[in-house]
Design a protein around this motif. Structure first.
Motif, PDB file in Angstrom:
ATOM      1  N   ILE A 106       0.846  -1.207   0.000  1.00 16.85           N
ATOM      2  CA  ILE A 106       0.000   0.000   0.000  1.00 16.85           C
ATOM      3  C   ILE A 106       0.881   1.257   0.000  1.00 16.85           C
ATOM      4  O   ILE A 106       0.626   2.221  -0.723  1.00 16.85           O
ATOM      5  CB  ILE A 106      -0.946  -0.002   1.205  1.00 16.85           C
ATOM      6  CG1 ILE A 106      -1.990  -1.099   1.009  1.00 16.85           C
ATOM      7  CG2 ILE A 106      -1.624   1.355   1.378  1.00 16.85           C
ATOM      8  CD1 ILE A 106      -2.885  -1.328   2.176  1.00 16.85           C
ATOM      9  N   LEU A 107       1.957   1.209   0.782  1.00 12.13           N
ATOM     10  CA  LEU A 107       2.863   2.363   0.842  1.00 12.13           C
ATOM     11  C   LEU A 107       3.485   2.641  -0.521  1.00 12.13           C
ATOM     12  O   LEU A 107       3.592   3.796  -0.941  1.00 12.13           O
ATOM     13  CB  LEU A 107       3.980   2.097   1.856  1.00 12.13           C
ATOM     14  CG  LEU A 107       3.636   2.365   3.317  1.00 12.13           C
ATOM     15  CD1 LEU A 107       4.822   2.028   4.209  1.00 12.13           C
ATOM     16  CD2 LEU A 107       3.238   3.817   3.514  1.00 12.13           C
ATOM     17  N   VAL A 108       3.883   1.570  -1.201  1.00 12.09           N
ATOM     18  CA  VAL A 108       4.527   1.741  -2.502  1.00 12.09           C
ATOM     19  C   VAL A 108       3.544   2.311  -3.515  1.00 12.09           C
ATOM     20  O   VAL A 108       3.894   3.127  -4.369  1.00 12.09           O
ATOM     21  CB  VAL A 108       5.115   0.402  -2.988  1.00 12.09           C
ATOM     22  CG1 VAL A 108       5.562   0.505  -4.441  1.00 12.09           C
ATOM     23  CG2 VAL A 108       6.289  -0.006  -2.123  1.00 12.09           C
ATOM     24  N   PHE A 113      -2.096   7.968  -5.566  1.00 16.60           N
ATOM     25  CA  PHE A 113      -3.343   8.606  -5.101  1.00 16.60           C
ATOM     26  C   PHE A 113      -3.206  10.124  -4.989  1.00 16.60           C
ATOM     27  O   PHE A 113      -4.186  10.817  -4.805  1.00 16.60           O
ATOM     28  CB  PHE A 113      -3.747   8.063  -3.724  1.00 16.60           C
ATOM     29  CG  PHE A 113      -4.047   6.591  -3.730  1.00 16.60           C
ATOM     30  CD1 PHE A 113      -5.055   6.089  -4.529  1.00 16.60           C
ATOM     31  CD2 PHE A 113      -3.326   5.708  -2.934  1.00 16.60           C
ATOM     32  CE1 PHE A 113      -5.330   4.738  -4.547  1.00 16.60           C
ATOM     33  CE2 PHE A 113      -3.600   4.362  -2.950  1.00 16.60           C
ATOM     34  CZ  PHE A 113      -4.604   3.861  -3.755  1.00 16.60           C
ATOM     35  N   VAL A 114      -1.973  10.616  -5.051  1.00 13.07           N
ATOM     36  CA  VAL A 114      -1.765  12.058  -4.874  1.00 13.07           C
ATOM     37  C   VAL A 114      -1.995  12.776  -6.201  1.00 13.07           C
ATOM     38  O   VAL A 114      -1.489  12.361  -7.235  1.00 13.07           O
ATOM     39  CB  VAL A 114      -0.325  12.333  -4.367  1.00 13.07           C
ATOM     40  CG1 VAL A 114      -0.118  13.805  -4.108  1.00 13.07           C
ATOM     41  CG2 VAL A 114      -0.048  11.527  -3.118  1.00 13.07           C
ATOM     42  N   MET A 115      -2.789  13.847  -6.133  1.00 12.05           N
ATOM     43  CA  MET A 115      -3.055  14.643  -7.350  1.00 12.05           C
ATOM     44  C   MET A 115      -1.749  15.252  -7.876  1.00 12.05           C
ATOM     45  O   MET A 115      -0.928  15.718  -7.082  1.00 12.05           O
ATOM     46  CB  MET A 115      -3.997  15.805  -7.006  1.00 12.05           C
ATOM     47  CG  MET A 115      -5.392  15.378  -6.651  1.00 12.05           C
ATOM     48  SD  MET A 115      -6.275  14.899  -8.124  1.00 12.05           S
ATOM     49  CE  MET A 115      -6.806  13.289  -7.675  1.00 12.05           C
ATOM     50  N   PRO A 116      -1.557  15.301  -9.209  1.00 19.14           N
ATOM     51  CA  PRO A 116      -0.310  15.845  -9.759  1.00 19.14           C
ATOM     52  C   PRO A 116       0.106  17.222  -9.226  1.00 19.14           C
ATOM     53  O   PRO A 116       1.261  17.396  -8.844  1.00 19.14           O
ATOM     54  CB  PRO A 116      -0.575  15.878 -11.261  1.00 19.14           C
ATOM     55  CG  PRO A 116      -1.565  14.800 -11.488  1.00 19.14           C
ATOM     56  CD  PRO A 116      -2.421  14.745 -10.250  1.00 19.14           C
ATOM     57  N   PRO A 117      -0.805  18.226  -9.167  1.00 28.59           N
ATOM     58  CA  PRO A 117      -0.325  19.525  -8.670  1.00 28.59           C
ATOM     59  C   PRO A 117       0.132  19.453  -7.216  1.00 28.59           C
ATOM     60  O   PRO A 117       1.078  20.127  -6.828  1.00 28.59           O
ATOM     61  CB  PRO A 117      -1.554  20.438  -8.783  1.00 28.59           C
ATOM     62  CG  PRO A 117      -2.498  19.737  -9.673  1.00 28.59           C
ATOM     63  CD  PRO A 117      -2.214  18.276  -9.551  1.00 28.59           C
ATOM     64  N   VAL A 118      -0.559  18.612  -6.423  1.00 26.22           N
ATOM     65  CA  VAL A 118      -0.187  18.478  -5.010  1.00 26.22           C
ATOM     66  C   VAL A 118       1.192  17.839  -4.907  1.00 26.22           C
ATOM     67  O   VAL A 118       2.067  18.309  -4.175  1.00 26.22           O
ATOM     68  CB  VAL A 118      -1.237  17.637  -4.247  1.00 26.22           C
ATOM     69  CG1 VAL A 118      -0.834  17.468  -2.794  1.00 26.22           C
ATOM     70  CG2 VAL A 118      -2.604  18.282  -4.352  1.00 26.22           C
ATOM     71  N   ALA A 119       1.384  16.764  -5.686  1.00 28.14           N
ATOM     72  CA  ALA A 119       2.683  16.088  -5.677  1.00 28.14           C
ATOM     73  C   ALA A 119       3.781  17.070  -6.071  1.00 28.14           C
ATOM     74  O   ALA A 119       4.833  17.143  -5.430  1.00 28.14           O
ATOM     75  CB  ALA A 119       2.661  14.915  -6.649  1.00 28.14           C
ATOM     76  N   ALA A 120       3.516  17.855  -7.115  1.00 24.88           N
ATOM     77  CA  ALA A 120       4.516  18.809  -7.581  1.00 24.88           C
ATOM     78  C   ALA A 120       4.831  19.843  -6.504  1.00 24.88           C
ATOM     79  O   ALA A 120       5.992  20.191  -6.284  1.00 24.88           O
ATOM     80  CB  ALA A 120       4.025  19.493  -8.853  1.00 24.88           C
ATOM     81  N   ALA A 170       3.405   1.332 -12.638  1.00 27.62           N
ATOM     82  CA  ALA A 170       4.248   0.332 -13.290  1.00 27.62           C
ATOM     83  C   ALA A 170       4.477  -0.854 -12.352  1.00 27.62           C
ATOM     84  O   ALA A 170       4.355  -2.023 -12.757  1.00 27.62           O
ATOM     85  CB  ALA A 170       5.576   0.969 -13.691  1.00 27.62           C
ATOM     86  N   THR A 171       4.775  -0.536 -11.087  1.00 26.39           N
ATOM     87  CA  THR A 171       5.026  -1.607 -10.108  1.00 26.39           C
ATOM     88  C   THR A 171       3.826  -2.534 -10.005  1.00 26.39           C
ATOM     89  O   THR A 171       3.960  -3.762 -10.000  1.00 26.39           O
ATOM     90  CB  THR A 171       5.327  -0.979  -8.735  1.00 26.39           C
ATOM     91  OG1 THR A 171       6.345  -0.007  -8.895  1.00 26.39           O
ATOM     92  CG2 THR A 171       5.782  -2.034  -7.742  1.00 26.39           C
ATOM     93  N   LEU A 172       2.660  -1.941  -9.916  1.00 28.74           N
ATOM     94  CA  LEU A 172       1.426  -2.719  -9.725  1.00 28.74           C
ATOM     95  C   LEU A 172       1.188  -3.673 -10.898  1.00 28.74           C
ATOM     96  O   LEU A 172       0.929  -4.865 -10.706  1.00 28.74           O
ATOM     97  CB  LEU A 172       0.265  -1.735  -9.610  1.00 28.74           C
ATOM     98  CG  LEU A 172      -0.950  -2.211  -8.848  1.00 28.74           C
ATOM     99  CD1 LEU A 172      -0.575  -2.496  -7.412  1.00 28.74           C
ATOM    100  CD2 LEU A 172      -2.038  -1.140  -8.893  1.00 28.74           C
TER     101      LEU A 172
END
Lengths: 290, 436
Positions: A106-108, A113-120, A170-172
């Motif tokens: 789940i951590l990986v 789940f994070v929105m792109p602008p938030v991640a940025a 990709a991992t999933l």
């Protein structure tokens, strides 16, 4: 076997959905095409009428167009490289029986789940900012001058952020492929004396080929249009160093309020995306036929 | 029982009716004075019963939002915060409602507005936007560091002196940069500073035939001076620094000098926010002895888009927020030093303000010395000190700003940046029809 009546009934019942879908796709595309041949500037209402190919000539003649094209390809290629190698590695790790496997998985996956602008924003201010970022503090702790990532390595920084977001995907997919590999096959290879590298190369990798193809195809479609990460972090700069085609369209259409040229840029972007997609389908898509 | 649905319906109708008539949506910029106004605006709601819905945005985002909204007749906002750049262009397009009731109100006293700023917000004598605060730019410097460097700041220094002082004050080991200047790309960010600076170097955006002038030695001189100054004495990562970033740096004691908006004076001298509040001196923007100083003229102003359905209530709010009473209200709550400056003559004649704001006289002198109608040493076909008042400038200026920001970040040489700026500007001006 369907009778003529049931076929007509089925078509009638499906028609509304199909029509709505068609309109939903066709109307924006048609409007973009229409605007791309019009003189249409938000800030200059006097500029109207048919523009011919002028908007296209303007966009393609943009001094930063070639660089934007190259940047787009580097972005897609860079992110694909990191996510596929990293994803394969993580999938192999996560496939091992370890304690707390569920939580670890789940951590990986969580960055997805994070929105792109938030991640940025998190990456920009929390990690990469030379003044307050975690990396800046880390560099200082070792007595080094903090790196100003977005100014010194703008494209690389954007690639890192986007790759961080797509790595879970990709991992999933790769993990699922890995888990479908039969245990017997692995054991047989092991008994035949194949070492870990050979087992990976001749058994695991060919088995995952199809999944890797899926990852490349799906990610490419999304990565061609990276925008939020660039907008939030570098704003396409410094200069045009991190301007990709999507950002160039935004700059022309929205920052310069030139809807005509922006639409032409949008059409050009669609054409480029299709060329890349056809090329990809030919190059790697044949894996899917087998 | 039969009456109930009717009653509920009528109540709902009354509620929605009154809600739509009494709620104003205001788009504004996230600068300190606006945040303060937002905090005090509950008083306005109490007095008038008009509710306020705030949309507070960063400068570049605000500009995009309001421009798109007004150009497409979106009608999202009742009041927009715009500058001296947008006001005359939009008024001419018929996109703004004239502020006639405000101009006619004797209590509001429209003649009290500073002439340069009132002129910048009017078209043919009609006021289209009311100034909330006005500004020019000047030098803020650390008196203690200047003393330590063995120098004395003149009231009106030259660029040569600024260069010498900035290099002398720089102490990289202690995280002190001799000078902090804007580097973030944007026509209202680095280009506001660089255009104003270029005026004092004798440069201009266009000659009288609208030919871009970036291939001229004056621009090269401007950019070279700026880049070498920032390389020797500027903070790291300067190409991402705008007004707010530099404000933070200065307040934390990391800048020896900062040339920026005069409104910053009240923030850097406020002991609650600034660690160097008691060590700040002020001087006029530098010059090169060519007759123009490198300072700009700007007013953040409130205007009503033609699409607003609540124009009357909107004008009431604008009256409240830009009146003499509002200045008094801020003074009562936060002290005279913190009132929005640069809009009214009466403020600069007020002894309480003069006593509380050591920067008042310098602010007024800077505002008075900037002339939007003759901004450059040589004649130009445009109006505007740190911008060119044509609709296309926002796009062109931002484009050039990107290139100069890249030169500051070391991604590009000054010569390449200038050559590309010339090419891009020429292309855009030809497309817009200024050059045949």
């Amino acid at each position: 076997m369907a009778t003529r009546q049931t076929r007509i009934l089925a078509r009638t019942m499906m028609a509304p959905a199909v029509i709505v879908l068609l309109i939903w796709m066709a109307v924006p595309l048609a409007m973009t095409l229409w605007f791309s041949f019009q003189n249409y500037s938000l800030i200059n209402p006097m500029l109207t009428g048919f523009a011919g190919w002028a908007n296209y000539a303007y966009v393609i003649g943009d001094p930063s167009f070639t660089q934007a094209l190259v940047n787009t390809l580097i972005l897609v290629g860079g992110v694909l490289l990191i996510t596929i190698i990293g994803g394969t590695f993580l999938a192999l790790l996560l496939d091992q029986p370890i304690w707390g496997q569920g939580i670890l998985r789940i951590l990986v996956i969580s960055p997805f789940f994070v929105m792109p602008p938030v991640a940025a924003l998190i990456w920009k201010n929390g990690f990469m900012h030379p003044g307050y970022g975690m990396l800046g503090h880390l560099w200082k702790a070792f007595g080094l001058q903090p790196v100003d990532w977005f100014n010194q390595y703008p494209l690389f920084s954007v690639i890192v952020i986007v790759a961080w977001q797509w790595l879970p995907f990709a991992t999933l997919i790769l993990l699922t492929a890995l888990q479908s590999l039969s245990e017997e096959q692995r054991e047989a290879a092991e008994m035949d004396g194949a070492n870990a590298v050979n087992r990976f190369r001749f058994i695991i990798l060919p088995h995952m080929a199809r999944a890797i193809t899926i990852v490349i195809l799906i990610q490419t479609i999304f990565l061609l249009g990276i925008f939020a990460e660039i907008r939030v972090t570098t704003g396409g700069g410094p200069g045009y160093a991190s301007t990709n085609i999507a950002f160039l369209v935004f700059r022309t259409g929205i920052l310069s309020n030139d809807i005509g040229a922006g639409s032409a840029g949008g059409v050009v972007a669609v054409i480029i995306a299709n060329i890349v997609a056809i090329f990809l389908m030919r190059a790697v898509g044949k894996n899917l036929d087998a | 029982m039969k009456l109930t649905p009717l009653f509920v319906g009528a109540t709902l109708l009354a509620l929605t009716g009154s809600a739509s008539a009494q709620t104003l949506t205001i788009a504004t910029v996230n600068n300190g004075d606006m945040i303060r106004m937002q905090g005090l605006s509950s008083q306005f709601t109490e007095e008038t019963g008009i509710a306020l819905n705030w949309v507070v945005l960063e400068e570049n985002t605000l500009r995009q939002n309001v421009t798109t909204d007004i150009a497409t007749n979106g009608g999202q906002y009742d009041i927009m915060t715009i500058g001296t750049y947008e006001a005359p262009i939009w008024a001419k397009q018929g996109w703004l409602k004239p502020l006639d009731a405000l101009s006619a109100d004797a209590d509001y006293d429209v003649d009290d507005l500073l002439p340069a700023i009132r002129g910048g917000l009017s078209v043919d004598g009609t006021l289209y936007a009311a100034p909330f605060y006005g500004e020019s730019s000047f030098i803020m410097y650390r008196t203690d560091l200047m003393e330590k460097a063995g120098l004395e700041m003149p009231e009106a220094p030259t660029w040569e002196f600024i260069g010498e002082a900035a290099r002398a004050m720089t102490d990289r080991d202690n995280d002190i940069n001799g000078i902090c200047l804007r580097g973030k790309a944007g026509w209202g960010e680095n280009m506001a500073f660089l255009t104003a600076m270029s005026n004092s170097f004798g440069a201009r955006w266009f000659d009288e035939n609208w030919q871009p002038q970036f291939d001229q030695p004056e621009w090269k001189n401007t950019l070279d001076t700026y880049l070498s100054l920032m390389a020797d004495a500027g903070p790291s990562g300067a190409s991402s620094n705008g007004f707010n970033e530099n404000l933070t740096l200065f307040q934390q004691g990391k800048c020896g000098m900062w040339i920026d908006a005069t409104v910053a004076a009240s923030f850097v001298t406020n002991p609650e926010d600034s660690t160097v509040a008691d060590k700040v001196g002020f001087a006029q923007a530098p010059d090169n002895g060519l007759g123009k100083r490198g300072n700009w003229l700007w007013a953040w102003s409130l205007a009503i888009p033609a699409s607003s359905q609540n124009a009357e209530a909107a004008e009431t709010f604008i009256n409240w927020a830009t009146s003499k009473d509002y200045l008094a209200l801020v003074a009562e709550n936060e002290g005279w030093a913190n009132v929005p400056p640069g809009t009214r003559t009466s403020l600069y004649e007020n002894p309480d303000y003069q006593a509380a704001a050591p920067f008042a006289a310098m602010t007024l002198a800077s505002i008075d010395s900037a002339d939007p109608n003759a901004p450059t040493v040589e004649p130009v076909p445009y109006v505007g000190v740190q911008f060119v008042a044509i609709p296309e400038f926002a796009g062109i200026g931002t484009n050039v700003g990107q290139l100069f920001s890249a030169a500051l970040a070391g991604q590009m040489s000054a010569d390449d940046a200038l050559a590309q700026a010339q090419e891009a500007t020429l292309r855009d001006m030809t497309r817009a029809g200024y050059i045949k």
